[in-house]
Motif scaffolding. Structure first.
Motif, mmCIF file in Angstrom:
data_model
loop_
_atom_site.group_PDB
_atom_site.id
_atom_site.type_symbol
_atom_site.label_atom_id
_atom_site.label_comp_id
_atom_site.label_asym_id
_atom_site.label_seq_id
_atom_site.Cartn_x
_atom_site.Cartn_y
_atom_site.Cartn_z
ATOM 1 N N ASN A 62 72.077 43.804 1.933
ATOM 2 C CA ASN A 62 71.360 43.130 3.019
ATOM 3 C C ASN A 62 71.017 41.718 2.573
ATOM 4 O O ASN A 62 70.158 41.530 1.704
ATOM 5 N N PRO A 63 71.678 40.693 3.154
ATOM 6 C CA PRO A 63 71.443 39.324 2.696
ATOM 7 C C PRO A 63 70.072 38.787 3.091
ATOM 8 O O PRO A 63 69.608 37.784 2.542
ATOM 9 N N ASN A 64 69.416 39.455 4.032
ATOM 10 C CA ASN A 64 68.109 38.995 4.506
ATOM 11 C C ASN A 64 66.947 39.694 3.817
ATOM 12 O O ASN A 64 65.786 39.404 4.099
ATOM 13 N N SER A 65 67.262 40.639 2.951
ATOM 14 C CA SER A 65 66.235 41.328 2.186
ATOM 15 C C SER A 65 66.109 40.663 0.820
ATOM 16 O O SER A 65 66.904 39.798 0.463
ATOM 17 N N SER A 66 65.124 41.058 0.040
ATOM 18 C CA SER A 66 64.901 40.432 -1.264
ATOM 19 C C SER A 66 64.734 41.494 -2.336
ATOM 20 O O SER A 66 64.568 42.679 -2.048
ATOM 21 N N PHE A 67 64.768 41.059 -3.585
ATOM 22 C CA PHE A 67 64.586 41.964 -4.717
ATOM 23 C C PHE A 67 63.596 41.360 -5.700
ATOM 24 O O PHE A 67 63.366 40.151 -5.721
ATOM 25 N N GLU A 68 63.005 42.204 -6.521
ATOM 26 C CA GLU A 68 62.169 41.771 -7.635
ATOM 27 C C GLU A 68 62.480 42.660 -8.822
ATOM 28 O O GLU A 68 62.576 43.885 -8.694
ATOM 29 N N ILE A 69 62.638 42.056 -9.989
ATOM 30 C CA ILE A 69 63.000 42.791 -11.193
ATOM 31 C C ILE A 69 61.768 43.016 -12.053
ATOM 32 O O ILE A 69 60.996 42.089 -12.307
ATOM 33 N N SER A 70 61.589 44.257 -12.510
ATOM 34 C CA SER A 70 60.452 44.578 -13.370
ATOM 35 C C SER A 70 60.765 45.812 -14.202
ATOM 36 O O SER A 70 61.437 46.736 -13.733
ATOM 37 N N ALA A 71 60.239 45.828 -15.422
ATOM 38 C CA ALA A 71 60.401 47.003 -16.277
ATOM 39 C C ALA A 71 59.688 48.217 -15.691
ATOM 40 O O ALA A 71 60.041 49.356 -15.993
ATOM 41 N N LYS A 72 58.699 47.979 -14.841
ATOM 42 C CA LYS A 72 57.954 49.084 -14.230
ATOM 43 C C LYS A 72 58.789 49.825 -13.191
ATOM 44 O O LYS A 72 58.549 51.001 -12.924
ATOM 45 N N SER A 73 59.748 49.135 -12.613
ATOM 46 C CA SER A 73 60.529 49.758 -11.536
ATOM 47 C C SER A 73 62.006 49.935 -11.859
ATOM 48 O O SER A 73 62.728 50.586 -11.106
ATOM 49 N N HIS A 74 62.477 49.366 -12.968
ATOM 50 C CA HIS A 74 63.909 49.517 -13.251
ATOM 51 C C HIS A 74 64.209 50.951 -13.713
ATOM 52 O O HIS A 74 63.301 51.748 -13.983
ATOM 53 N N HIS A 75 65.477 51.266 -13.839
ATOM 54 C CA HIS A 75 65.886 52.640 -14.117
ATOM 55 C C HIS A 75 66.454 52.832 -15.523
ATOM 56 O O HIS A 75 66.807 53.952 -15.900
ATOM 57 N N SER A 76 66.529 51.755 -16.283
ATOM 58 C CA SER A 76 66.875 51.839 -17.696
ATOM 59 C C SER A 76 65.717 52.483 -18.456
ATOM 60 O O SER A 76 64.568 52.493 -17.990
ATOM 61 N N ARG A 77 66.007 52.996 -19.645
ATOM 62 C CA ARG A 77 64.944 53.543 -20.500
ATOM 63 C C ARG A 77 64.230 52.462 -21.296
ATOM 64 O O ARG A 77 63.313 52.751 -22.072
ATOM 65 N N LEU A 78 64.622 51.212 -21.110
ATOM 66 C CA LEU A 78 63.952 50.103 -21.790
ATOM 67 C C LEU A 78 62.500 49.979 -21.356
ATOM 68 O O LEU A 78 62.156 50.217 -20.192
ATOM 69 N N ASP A 79 61.644 49.539 -22.286
ATOM 70 C CA ASP A 79 60.233 49.311 -21.958
ATOM 71 C C ASP A 79 59.957 47.858 -21.594
ATOM 72 O O ASP A 79 58.822 47.484 -21.298
#
Length: 507
Positions: free
Chosen positions: A417-434
């Motif tokens: 969806n080009p009209n939607s947005s994203f935000e990147i955070s360790a709290k919500s990502h799906h990697s096991r990284l902290d």
């Protein structure tokens, strides 16, 4: 939310109809419906009619595109003292949440054996939840390795071999081995790949930093400057030209390396350049942050999370790599996803040489490339598909099974969806990284649905994946990058005018 299904659980591969989206391939886009059955795209046409047993997804106003293919990852990767936190399940689950539906990982030989290494990675990948392929790393040279290269190409579906010009005393190989490897790759129709840094000079740079008392993460970047990446890239390119075999340069991080690739491509040489998400999105300014000491005390290895090789460069290199991608000097985008958590990274906080190298990106790549490249007007939507999916499929000879929205292609599909947005955070990502090196980054263009093998695995911010559902994709040799190599060899031989016939002299 993540729904981790039990191993062996079948996630229904239902009949799907994606309606009224803008279907985008590498060279064309149009509004159409996409009908999927048994994991395969059956039809791409306007106004497809279906029965009541078909699940319908409305994609009006959105882009329907091939799932991303990440050409460069390291999952369940063992280093001397530890292993990456993301294995073939957690790393792939993260990838699916970010719109990547296939990746190609690197098999490390086991005790020098390619076949033993392959078997080891086969076991690691049993928990896969999406499709994957393998490159093979070459760390030594003898007749056994030569024979095993032939075996894995002909029987195991590997069509690429990676040579490390860095990591002295571990993975690094010399020019003699590089030449032997290039010749063997050429004869097998397998693509030679290089990690291009001058390992001997890097080793000297590391010693110099330690002598100067520069032991923190900044010492890592200072010990392996861009000139050493440029030198190794130039050397690999010239040796590949000498052998007349195509060359793939992984994680191009600097102007120095990019310019060597540009020069070689301009002369007609078959060189592929792969920048990675971190090199396009970040610069090294975090190394010199005024709050470094405070941050380091709060999270001992916060800054070290950015440590990778080659290093993330000074501001300006990122923009130059973006421009090279938009003008065709560089051809596709990887991640070099190699995830070590803050505890693992902290091992080298007082001696950067002991720090495991690697950053995240397998989940973030598709969003970052859209935001950085498409939203800025540097590339078109069709270019986006080419750079994140199609070109990788072509280079590694799995197109159009992968990298296309076409009848007969695998149903690996994303809806953006080009009209939607994203935000990147360790709290919500799906990697096991902290942690996450892109923490707090926001942008436009959100992947709302991921379909892998005909299964809806990401929708409404929910991930539904099961270990063991991914497939190993064999990649045959002699992809399009080898077209014309034999003709160039013939022209060279015809041009030699040698050996010169001379009258024998009497003794």
């Amino acid at each position: 939310m993540i729904q981790f299904c039990d191993a062996g659980t079948e996630i229904p591969s239902s009949k799907l109809l994606i309606k009224s989206g803008t279907v985008v391939n590498a060279h064309h886009q149009h509004i159409a419906d996409v009908y999927v059955e048994d994991g395969i795209i059956v039809a791409v046409n306007p106004n497809i009619r279906v029965g009541d047993d078909v699940t319908i997804i409305d994609a009006t106003g959105k882009y329907v595109m091939p799932g991303g293919i990440d050409p460069h990852t390291h999952l369940d990767f063992d280093v001397v003292f530890t292993t990456t936190v993301d294995d073939f399940f957690s790393g792939q689950a993260a990838a699916l949440a970010g719109g990547t539906t296939m990746h190609i990982d690197f098999v490390i030989p086991l005790n020098g054996s390619l076949t033993a290494g392959f078997e080891d990675y086969e076991k690691k990948a049993k928990k896969s939840c999406m499709d994957y392929g393998f490159h093979m790393v070459i760390t030594k040279w003898d007749e056994t390795v030569s024979r095993e290269m032939e075996l894995v190409v002909k029987e195991k579906g590997i069509n690429s071999f990676k040579f490390f010009m860095a990591y002295k005393g571990a993975l690094m190989i010399n020019d003699e081995l590089l030449l032997e490897g290039f010749k063997k790759c050429k004869s097998l129709g397998a693509l030679a790949m290089v990690h291009a840094e001058n390992g001997d000079a890097v080793y000297e740079g590391q010693k110099k930093m330690i002598e100067l008392g520069i032991t923190g993460p900044e010492g890592h970047a200072l010990s392996r400057p861009a000139v050493l990446e440029g030198e190794a890239t130039a050397r690999a390119i010239r040796l590949a030209d000498f052998v007349n075999t195509p060359l793939y340069v992984v994680h191009v991080m600097s102007i120095d390396a990019m310019e060597e690739i540009a020069k070689a491509r301009k002369s007609g040489q078959r060189i592929i350049g792969e920048p990675v998400a971190s090199g396009l999105a970040l610069d090294e300014s975090w190394l010199w942050h005024p709050d470094f000491e405070t941050a380091a005390k709060q999270v001992p290895s916060l800054v070290s999370m950015y440590v990778m090789s080659p290093p993330i460069r000074k501001r300006g290199h990122d923009k130059a790599l973006q421009a090279a991608l938009s003008t065709g000097i560089l051809q596709l985008v990887g991640t070099d996803h190699c995830a070590f958590n803050s505890t693992q990274k902290a091992r080298g906080i007082d001696d950067f040489r002991k720090m495991p190298n690697g950053v995240n990106g397998i989940e973030e790549r598709m969003h970052l490339v859209w935001d950085i490249m498409v939203e800025s007007g540097q590339i078109s939507v069709t270019d986006y598909v080419r750079l994140t999916s199609t070109e990788c499929a072509r280079i590694f000879n799995i197109y159009p099974r992968k990298g296309a929205i076409l009848p007969g292609s695998d149903a690996d599909i994303i809806i953006l969806n080009p009209n939607s947005s994203f935000e990147i955070s360790a709290k919500s990502h799906h990697s096991r990284l902290d942690t996450n090196i892109y923490e707090g980054r926001r942008g436009k263009g959100n992947i709302e649905v991921t379909i892998a093998g005909g299964r809806v695995v990401w929708e409404n911010n929910e991930l539904k994946v099961a270990p063991g559902t991914g497939r190993y994709i064999k990649m045959p040799p002699f992809s399009y990058v080898f077209d014309g190599v034999d003709k160039k060899d013939a022209i060279y031989l015809n041009s030699l005018q040698a050996p010169v016939k001379r009258p024998k002299t009497s003794s």
